[in-house]
Design a protein around this motif. Structure first.
Motif, mmCIF file in Angstrom:
data_model
loop_
_atom_site.group_PDB
_atom_site.id
_atom_site.type_symbol
_atom_site.label_atom_id
_atom_site.label_comp_id
_atom_site.label_asym_id
_atom_site.label_seq_id
_atom_site.Cartn_x
_atom_site.Cartn_y
_atom_site.Cartn_z
ATOM 1 N N TYR A 39 37.491 33.025 6.098
ATOM 2 C CA TYR A 39 36.525 33.077 4.673
ATOM 3 C C TYR A 39 37.695 33.147 3.638
ATOM 4 O O TYR A 39 38.579 34.291 3.781
ATOM 5 C CB TYR A 39 35.470 33.880 4.431
ATOM 6 N N GLY A 40 37.577 32.714 2.683
ATOM 7 C CA GLY A 40 38.463 32.886 1.335
ATOM 8 C C GLY A 40 37.566 33.111 0.158
ATOM 9 O O GLY A 40 36.343 32.232 0.014
ATOM 10 N N GLY A 49 40.788 33.332 -3.917
ATOM 11 C CA GLY A 49 42.158 33.172 -3.512
ATOM 12 C C GLY A 49 42.511 34.262 -2.677
ATOM 13 O O GLY A 49 43.621 34.627 -2.461
ATOM 14 N N GLU A 50 41.559 35.194 -2.565
ATOM 15 C CA GLU A 50 41.609 36.391 -1.253
ATOM 16 C C GLU A 50 41.043 36.028 -0.153
ATOM 17 O O GLU A 50 39.995 35.558 -0.013
ATOM 18 C CB GLU A 50 41.296 37.568 -2.064
ATOM 19 N N THR A 51 41.135 36.977 1.026
ATOM 20 C CA THR A 51 40.593 37.308 1.976
ATOM 21 C C THR A 51 39.304 37.567 1.905
ATOM 22 O O THR A 51 38.820 38.132 0.734
ATOM 23 C CB THR A 51 41.228 38.069 3.076
ATOM 24 N N ALA A 52 38.151 37.448 2.672
ATOM 25 C CA ALA A 52 36.855 37.687 2.414
ATOM 26 C C ALA A 52 36.268 38.065 3.620
ATOM 27 O O ALA A 52 36.473 37.480 5.070
ATOM 28 C CB ALA A 52 35.990 36.464 1.537
ATOM 29 N N HIS A 93 36.333 29.347 0.305
ATOM 30 C CA HIS A 93 36.878 28.520 1.175
ATOM 31 C C HIS A 93 36.173 28.801 2.583
ATOM 32 O O HIS A 93 36.107 30.091 2.979
ATOM 33 C CB HIS A 93 38.281 28.778 1.265
#
Lengths: 83, 627
Positions: free
Chosen positions: A55-56, A59-62, A75
């Motif tokens: 997952y994004g 623009g960051e990891t999630a 994402h």
């Protein structure tokens, strides 16, 4: 569909055909109160892929428990096979 | 006026300290383009048959390409090529970072290094001027310290440095070349070759940027990449790095575990990119002008394993080799082992895999504490794994044996330990399993510099990316777990393209035939935009084939033929557990695939030798005279 209570979802290859995004790579989705990434996964009907899903968020990891707000970009990805 | 290159090759004779510039013509650059193909040109010309890989006759080439240093993602990479001290066959290794672009800006396209200096030296490439400088004071120091000393004495914080580490000085056979203290030309022992020449480092700095033929078009191509990145399939690589794939491999039964006895690891999640992102990840890093940012920077400030961000962070291969290969689920210990390898200059794949081999041998009772100097080397023991990394780098105790690599160590020890080796041509296998990606088995076996996961496309991509596969003539997608004639065609054609990419020195996460940001067709377009040369995908495939034939020819001259194109015994044993439980390769399947492959390659006879006809066809007829 655009509006104040929507998020943008970008789904990557391998998930496009199996999801309810109707073959689209990028689309908007309405969100409800207390709506999380795991709810996106459920609403797109790709729970079977969950063990390998990445997952994004903006623009960051999630994480799948991350809470979503209107205007967010999510994402959903599978890892590439040859890295 | 040349576009994309300087037309200057620097020849360094370390016997005499003579530095000479060669200025090859355009035809040379059009034929070899750079990187590995250019490297092989000089290795074949200057390294005599049967040369000692750690002796003065071995020629080390550091080569850039006609794309290096241009403003587009994925171009700042460099090839190191020489005879490998690990395999005795050709050595070939690629790396990214900022050093390659800076070496280009210093004014040269390649370095050809021969002989042995009487005293340690380093080479300073400074904006078109070149000199050898004393390096005695840099010896026996970790990479970060050497970087700091050179930057200080050159009074230049932005100078880029490539160096061999303490492991190289000790001639560890899988020692690497390091730049930025965290980017490695890791594979096949190029660090030991450079150290054997008493060349400690190369420092580069400059402003000499070659012209680009179609600057506006290139800028548009770069903008296209930046704007399409977010929707591309390499977006996850940016967020999670190569470690994104750990769990995916595990779920598919393709995560090598306990020295390849299994394809599944019970705590793979501990080694996954998602875990790293939540725990020790400090930031994401990138290479010169690259938009992807796939590199990890980690930091650990407490506990047994403190990690300095200077030394980067572990890639997927490193997480697997020090992790699942060894039955270790301690992310901090794995990150620390990665740091040690970067500090001392060692290939994390060969280092971790060699330790896993030793653990396997110990668990099976093939070696004991008598062999290991009192160490119980068991799966899952992170402290012992970390201790062994130090011992290997310094060749202390049993580490001196392991520093030879698993295959040579097995030859030294005997007692059936050879059956536990998981290597091809003595080069330890990377963490992608041919049992579940069948064509990889063929490529691992025939690849001239040993098993390599970055030398062809992996099987799932054939079905996954049919439009891009069609660009290179592959139009009949096959499942991952079958091996048939079409799969051999898939393997060899994608091998030619990856071979071209290693000659163009471009990143295989950025350009490629499948999930990459740019396609093979866009790569050909990019070459045209930079050089002005009409270039098609077919031209690139031919370049890749040319380079592969040069590698093969080198090996043939060294006595490597069909018999050395083989897989380790372990791959013919059934895997245990997980989705790949019971799966094993069949020798007959590989031999049949090899026959088809050799025929497609135009390699003939029992030894699968490149034919004169084939070499003439590829405009390298001169190579036939060497073999």
């Amino acid at each position: 569909m655009t509006g104040q209570n929507t998020i943008t979802v970008i789904i990557h290859s391998g998930l496009i055909k199996s999801s309810r995004g109707k073959g689209q790579k990028k689309f908007e989705m309405p969100i409800r109160e207390d709506y999380r990434i795991e709810d996106v996964v459920r609403d797109l009907d790709i729970q079977d892929e969950k063990p390998s899903l990445l997952y994004g968020l903006n623009g960051e990891t999630a994480d799948d428990k991350d809470l979503l707000r209107p205007g967010d970009t999510v994402h959903l990805m599978l890892p590439i096979s040859g890295g | 006026m040349p576009y994309g290159y300087h037309g200057k090759i620097l020849h360094v004779n370390l016997d005499t300290h003579d530095l000479q510039i060669e200025e090859p013509d355009e035809e040379f650059y059009r034929t070899y383009m750079g990187g590995s193909a250019m490297g092989m040109y000089y290795v074949l010309k200057h390294t005599p048959a049967n040369a000692d890989p750690l002796g003065p006759e071995n020629t080390l080439v550091l080569a850039l390409s006609v794309l290096t240093g241009t403003p587009i993602s994925g171009q700042s990479r460099m090839t190191a090529a020489a005879k490998s001290p690990l395999s005795g066959a050709i050595g070939d290794s690629q790396s990214g970072g900022y050093f390659p672009a800076e070496m280009k800006f210093a004014g040269i396209d390649a370095l050809v290094i021969r002989g042995v200096s009487k005293t340690p030296v380093y080479l300073y490439l400074n904006n078109g001027e070149f000199e050898l400088r004393p390096a005695e004071h840099l010896m026996n120091k970790v990479t970060g310290e050497v970087e700091a000393i050179i930057k200080s004495e050159l009074k230049d914080d932005k100078v880029q440095i490539l160096q061999t580490g303490i492991a190289g000085e000790k001639l560890v056979r899988f020692s690497s070349l390091m730049s930025m203290s965290n980017r490695a030309n890791g594979r096949t022992g190029m660090g030991a070759v450079m150290a054997s020449k008493n060349l400690k480092a190369v420092a580069a700095r400059g402003k000499l940027r070659p012209q680009t033929a179609a600057k506006k078009e290139l800028n548009e191509m770069a903008r296209w990449g930046a704007s399409n990145f977010e929707e591309s399939d390499v977006y996850g690589l940016g967020l999670y790095g190569t470690a994104e794939v750990t769990i995916y491999q595990d779920k598919g039964g393709g995560l090598p575990t306990r020295n390849w006895d299994s394809g599944t690891f019970e705590n793979a999640l501990a080694l996954d990119g998602t875990t790293m992102a939540k725990t020790i990840l400090k930031e994401r890093d990138t290479c010169y002008a690259c938009t992807i940012k796939c590199k990890r920077v980690v930091e650990i400030t407490e506990g047994n394993y403190k990690v300095d961000p200077l030394y980067g962070g572990p890639e997927y291969e490193t997480l697997a080799t020090f992790g699942s290969y060894c039955g270790i689920d301690d992310l901090a210990a794995v990150a620390y082992a990665n740091q040690l390898c970067n500090m001392y200059g060692m290939d994390t794949i060969s280092c971790g895999a060699t330790i896993a081999w030793a653990m396997n041998c110990f668990e099976e009772g093939l070696i004991s504490e008598e062999d290991t100097g009192g160490l119980a080397i068991r799966y899952g023991d992170a402290a012992v794994m970390v201790r062994l990394v130090e011992m290997i780098a310094k060749r202390e105790g049993f580490g001196d044996v392991l520093a030879e690599g698993s295959a040579k160590a097995a030859e030294i020890i005997g007692k059936g330990t050879g059956d536990m080796v998981v290597a091809v041509k003595k080069v330890e296998m990377p963490a992608h399993m041919p049992q579940v990606k069948r064509s990889l088995g063929l490529i691992y076996a025939v690849n001239p510099f040993g098993a390599d996961h970055q030398s062809s496309e992996h099987d799932p991509s054939y079905r996954g990316y049919p439009e891009r596969m069609a660009e290179i003539g592959l139009t009949d997608p096959q499942p991952s777990k079958v091996m048939n004639e079409e799969k051999v065609k898939f393997a060899i054609i994608t091998q030619y393209l990856y071979s071209a990419m290693d000659s163009l020195n471009i990143c295989q996460f950025v350009f490629g035939p499948a999930w990459h940001l740019y396609s093979g067709g866009q790569l050909a377009e990019t070459v045209r935009m930079i050089t002005g040369w009409d270039t098609s995908v077919e031209d690139l495939l031919r370049l890749g084939e040319r380079r592969l034939n040069m590698l093969r020819a080198f090996n043939f001259r060294e006595g490597f033929g069909r018999d050395e194109d083989k897989l380790p015994k372990k791959l013919y044993k059934a895997l245990q557990g997980g989705k790949s439980d019971g799966i094993q390769l069949q020798e007959e399947e590989l031999e049949t695939a090899k026959n088809i492959y050799y025929e497609m390659a135009g390699w003939e006879g029992d030894s699968a030798k490149p034919s004169r006809k084939k070499l003439d066809e590829l405009n390298i007829g001169w190579v036939a005279d060497l073999i």
